[in-house]
Design an enzyme around this catalytic site. Structure first.
Site, PDB file in Angstrom:
ATOM      1  CG  HIS A  38      -1.730   1.278   1.308  1.00 34.91           C
ATOM      2  ND1 HIS A  38      -2.533   1.712   0.281  1.00 34.91           N
ATOM      3  CD2 HIS A  38      -1.837   2.205   2.292  1.00 34.91           C
ATOM      4  CE1 HIS A  38      -3.109   2.854   0.633  1.00 34.91           C
ATOM      5  NE2 HIS A  38      -2.698   3.172   1.838  1.00 34.91           N
ATOM      6  CG  ASP A  40      -0.574   6.103   2.210  1.00 35.68           C
ATOM      7  OD1 ASP A  40      -1.763   5.978   1.881  1.00 35.68           O
ATOM      8  OD2 ASP A  40      -0.098   5.638   3.263  1.00 35.68           O
ATOM      9  CG  ASP A 162      -5.223   3.692   4.251  1.00 40.22           C
ATOM     10  OD1 ASP A 162      -5.610   3.326   5.373  1.00 40.22           O
ATOM     11  OD2 ASP A 162      -4.318   4.531   4.098  1.00 40.22           O
ATOM     12  CG  HIS A 405      -6.388   7.329   1.081  1.00 37.24           C
ATOM     13  ND1 HIS A 405      -5.967   6.588   0.003  1.00 37.24           N
ATOM     14  CD2 HIS A 405      -5.614   6.942   2.115  1.00 37.24           C
ATOM     15  CE1 HIS A 405      -4.984   5.785   0.376  1.00 37.24           C
ATOM     16  NE2 HIS A 405      -4.750   5.983   1.658  1.00 37.24           N
TER      17      HIS A 405
END
Length: 926
Positions: A38, A40, A162, A405
């Protein structure tokens, strides 16, 4: 097209089949291990820092090394699988690879060993994003995959592991983009407990009440461990779990212990899911930088668990991907519970509601929104190639990154927020270069847009700064309207004179007025209304008539009243309370909540960038008195109010407007008392709401809400304020059988209806404590310009209309707030023969039809998206089908794409799913 067990790439109708999913075993519990990272697109570090692996003192993460390492390890064992999500990173990495590496990666993709999921530029936030910006960021990523890898690279599953709550409109968009399934990791702790008991963690989400099923139906799966591996099975270089030690001649041989523990976890997980297939996410934040650690242990885990089958064990473990897992669920041919509402608000514990980020960093949220409007205009102008370094691409990528996000959500570190703003500002500069030389695409011809003379952009009009209008005795104002319908828009320009003449493109005089500027940055303000044609521009000429002192605003002791033919608004001269008069009255207040510092009896949870937790359910009135000034002109009537040195507002009513404008200014929020504060505006009315209110989903469809209620389970409410807050992306309203009060916002904010007949919106918050969700710093924004704390200014539009006409009011208002006209200025006289007005349409589109996209696709074509923007039950008039769209064109043929423009719609084949009977809940606008 059947994916993913058999992937097909069709070229000239010749299909090549590649087996991509490992075989599963009937009668066994099949455990699908999904290796993933993941990544970001900014959070604790900036996007660039994450990619390069810079500033590892903040967080050890380097995306380029992850992709290098994963590709290397996939080549060593053809059984291995990996999924990747964020194209903002992958695109950058791909460009830097040699042709031989690119060919190797293409082979991995073709064989299904490297699978793309989601495929957007980022994994977008679902609360603070507008649907048009989400579509754009998905399109740029999916188009890159389509043009680079063809059908093999097209994602079939969206992966939002997420984001902090999930919007129904996102699910609707994903379904219309052709996705077969949607997986996420976060949902309310009470909802998860109920779904685990009832085996309802996999469901069919019916994400629109307007589209005929299954157009907006999307299979949705809730992952068992968020997006982390099961406890004890993390083998990244930053993990502390022991590796599998499988040499019996060496010390600490642990295969039996590891296998036994894994079997307990797998069998336990199977009890809360519906089929004999379960999924395990084997990875987490920025993992696989040394992929060998993960894969060596996963290879052993699969080998030793499956070896137990010879002794009668019924667990089968395999490398897999989300689409392979989804294929098996589809093959099970079961019925699934149906959901029709959304997944807001999200709480991970009784006092931990993630509703503060609906408002966090309100200045950045506004900057993102106006950047979206600017980009919408720019892409109507031809640019360079779709993935070249054309000027518009800089803004497209900056806006795509801003949808992440941890970007527009406001949940990033301060230096990362500054970087997002810097990227947007850089995008603006590139767009200005583009706008100075480009053309607008129009039917049958190309028309010069900017008239080949220098145009000035005044980007600080929100604080009444524009050097050209303040210093020029004569200037022109060009108003470009990107919407496909005409708009009327108020123009407010800082000037130093006291009398001006304004004329429109035909030379007709326009009513205008000069008053003392409410801002401290300019002396006077020139106000007039402009009318711009659809998809075109018009020009207004302004000339100075007289210098001198400005008219002084009146300070009144009697109740000030402003009114036009639609509204009458009365102000209490002492308290500043506003009363809007119709059969129902509205009182507007400006209170605040003191933020919890984490020292409450019930919980140690403080308010922060993510979490909203006031220390009392009763808001504090900032001031019970207000200084009031009133100005009345033929163009606009306004009342200026000061409640405290750090809170003020201007209430405006234009001559022919049904909407009341509230321009609020908040900050610096005082913290001398060592308390964080969350400033709201609250409208108390006599509307009989029965605890119902309505909020939009990503700016599109509207959902019905009810205080202390969730349609899918019996809610135990533990936070009466924060637990009733919802994202408001563009509008919210309350209504009864008689009237509707609508509030249109200029950015994403949080709000709710805490009392019957009341609607409140959080405007700004400044907090002194970290809320323990990873960002590691309080939300206490300061800068060189605002060393004492951030000052934020914004606008709300209020309408109070009798039903049923209210239904046709709020959508055009919200549309106009999101996509505002562009103002440019030229000093002096215009060149002779300058075309002062132009429309790109022979006729405006019908009110129900919105021009969502008009942009150059390649040298020979444009991408056109049209949408019916009313819900099926919203308006008796506007919700009807539009049967004739073009009044002067005969449509000979149309080739329709899916929503993300990466597949022909008639080739888009999606899985069919069967809902359980008697499930689903009414949640939507009525």
């Amino acid at each position: 097209m059947t994916l993913p067990t058999e992937q097909y790439s069709c070229i000239h109708r010749v299909c090549v089949c590649v087996q991509s999913c490992h075989a599963t075993k009937p009668g066994m519990l099949n455990v699908h291990l999904v290796p993933h990272t993941h990544d970001d697109v900014g959070w604790l570090k900036t996007v660039d820092q994450y990619y390069y692996g810079d500033r590892n003192d903040i967080q050890h993460a380097g995306v380029q090394y992850i992709l290098d390492s994963v590709v290397d390890q996939l080549l060593k064992n053809q059984d291995r699988r990996f999924i990747y999500v964020e194209m903002a990173f992958f695109y950058r990495w791909w460009k830097s690879q040699s042709s031989s590496v690119q060919q190797t990666v293409k082979q991995l993709v073709n064989e299904g060993r490297l699978e793309f999921v989601n495929g957007g530029w980022c994994m977008s936030d679902e609360a603070a994003t507008h649907y048009s910006a989400v579509i754009d960021q998905m399109t740029i990523g999916l188009r890159f995959l389509n043009e680079t890898f063809g059908a093999f690279g097209r994602p079939r599953v969206t992966w939002h592991i997420d984001p902090f709550g999930h919007a129904r409109e996102h699910a609707s968009m994903f379904a219309q983009m052709g996705f077969d399934g949607f997986f996420f990791g976060r949902l309310d702790y009470q909802d998860r407990a109920r779904r685990m008991r009832n085996k309802e963690q996999e469901l069919l989400w019916r994400a629109s009440d307007s589209l005929t099923p299954p157009m907006a139906d999307l299979f949705t799966g809730i992952l068992p461990n968020g997006y982390n591996p099961p406890e004890g099975f993390c083998w990244d270089q930053l993990c502390s779990d022991p590796p599998i030690r499988d040499d019996p001649d060496l010390e600490d041989y642990n295969v039996d212990d590891v296998v036994g523990c894994f079997l307990v976890i797998a069998n336990s997980q199977s009890t809360v899911y519906k089929t004999n297939h379960i999924i395990m996410t084997m990875g987490s934040d920025f993992q696989y930088e040394n992929a060998n650690l993960w894969y060596k242990n996963l290879d052993k885990l699969i080998h030793y668990v499956n070896a137990r089958q010879a002794n009668g064990n019924k667990v089968n473990v395999l490398y897999s991907t989300p689409s392979c897992y989804l294929q098996e669920l589809h093959r099970a041919n079961l019925t699934w519970p149906l959901k029709t509402d959304d997944f807001f608000p999200y709480a991970d514990d009784a006092h931990d509601f993630w509703t503060g980020y609906f408002t966090s960093r309100p200045a950045l949220k506004r900057y993102e929104r106006i950047s979206n409007s600017n980009l919408y205009l720019v892409v109507q102008l031809p640019g360079k190639g779709p993935f070249g370094e054309g000027e518009s691409q800089t803004m497209k990528k900056a806006m795509a990154v801003a949808q992440h996000h941890d970007a527009v959500s406001g949940t990033e570190k301060q230096h990362v927020a500054n970087d997002y703003a810097r990227k947007l500002a850089n995008g603006w500069q590139h767009c200005r270069v583009l706008q100075a030389s480009q053309y607008i695409v129009l039917p049958n011809r190309i028309q010069t847009f900017l008239h080949r003379f220098l145009r000035i952009y005044c980007e600080n009009l929100n604080v009444s700064v524009c050097p050209l209008t303040e210093s020029s005795k004569k200037f022109s104002v060009n108003v470009y309207n990107p919407l496909a319908r005409p708009v009327t828009w108020p123009v407010r320009l800082p000037v130093n004179g006291t009398a001006y003449s304004v004329s429109d493109a035909s030379g007709k005089a326009v009513d205008c007025q000069v008053s003392m500027c409410a801002s401290s940055f300019a002396v006077n303000e020139l106000v007039f209304q402009v009318q711009a044609p659809p998809l075109g521009y018009t020009t207004y000429t302004v000339a100075l008539i007289q210098d001198g002192p400005p008219p002084a605003p009146a300070q009144q002791r009697a109740p000030p009243v402003i009114q036009n033919k639609f509204l009458q608004v009365t102000f209490d001269p002492e308290t500043g309370l506003i009363s809007i008069e119709l059969p129902n009255d509205v009182l507007l207040k400006r209170p605040r909540y003191n933020a919890s510092a984490g020292n409450n009896v019930e919980s140690r949870q403080p308010s922060g960038a993510y979490i909203f937790r006031p220390n009392s359910s009763t808001p504090f009135i900032i001031s019970r008195t207000a200084k009031t000034e009133i100005i009345k002109t033929s163009v606009v009537q306004e009342v200026r109010q000061w409640f405290a040195p750090w809170v003020s507002q201007v209430v405006r009513l234009y001559a022919d407007s049904r909407a009341l404008e509230l321009e609020w200014t908040v900050g610096p929020v005082p913290i001398d008392d060592s308390l964080g504060k969350e400033v709201i505006t609250r409208l108390d009315t006599s509307i009989k709401t029965s605890e119902y209110f309505y909020t939009d989903s990503n700016g599109r469809e509207v959902l019905q809400r009810k205080k202390d209620f969730w349609p899918t389970w019996n809610l135990k409410q533990s936070e009466p304020i924060a637990g009733n807050y919802y994202p408001i992306n563009s509008r919210a309203y309350i209504k009864d059988d008689v009237d509707q009060l609508t509030v249109v916002t200029d950015r994403s904010q949080g709000g709710g209806s805490i009392q019957n007949g009341s609607l409140e919106i959080m405007l700004h918050h400044r907090l002194l404590h970290y809320d323990f969700r990873g960002v590691g710093e309080p939300l206490n924004e300061i800068s060189g310009i605002f060393p004492d704390g951030l000052v934020v200014r914004g606008r709300l539009l209020l309408t109070l209309d009798p039903l049923p006409t209210a239904a046709d009011m709020h959508r055009p208002l919200a549309e106009g707030m999101v996509l505002q006209p562009l103002l440019t200025f030229t000093a002096g006289d215009l060149k002779p023969n300058t075309q002062l007005e132009f429309s790109g349409l022979l006729a405006a589109l019908p009110p129900a039809v919105h021009l969502l996209t008009l942009s150059q696709w390649d040298e020979d074509s444009v991408l056109l998206r049209l949408e019916h923007q009313y819900q099926s039950s919203e308006s008796k008039v506007s919700s009807q089908a539009v049967t004739k769209l073009f009044s002067t064109l005969e449509v000979l043929g149309v080739a329709e794409l899916n929503l993300s423009a990466n597949q022909w719609k008639d080739e888009m084949k999606r899985f069919d799913w069967t809902p359980e009977k008697g499930t689903g809940h009414q949640c939507c606008v009525s």
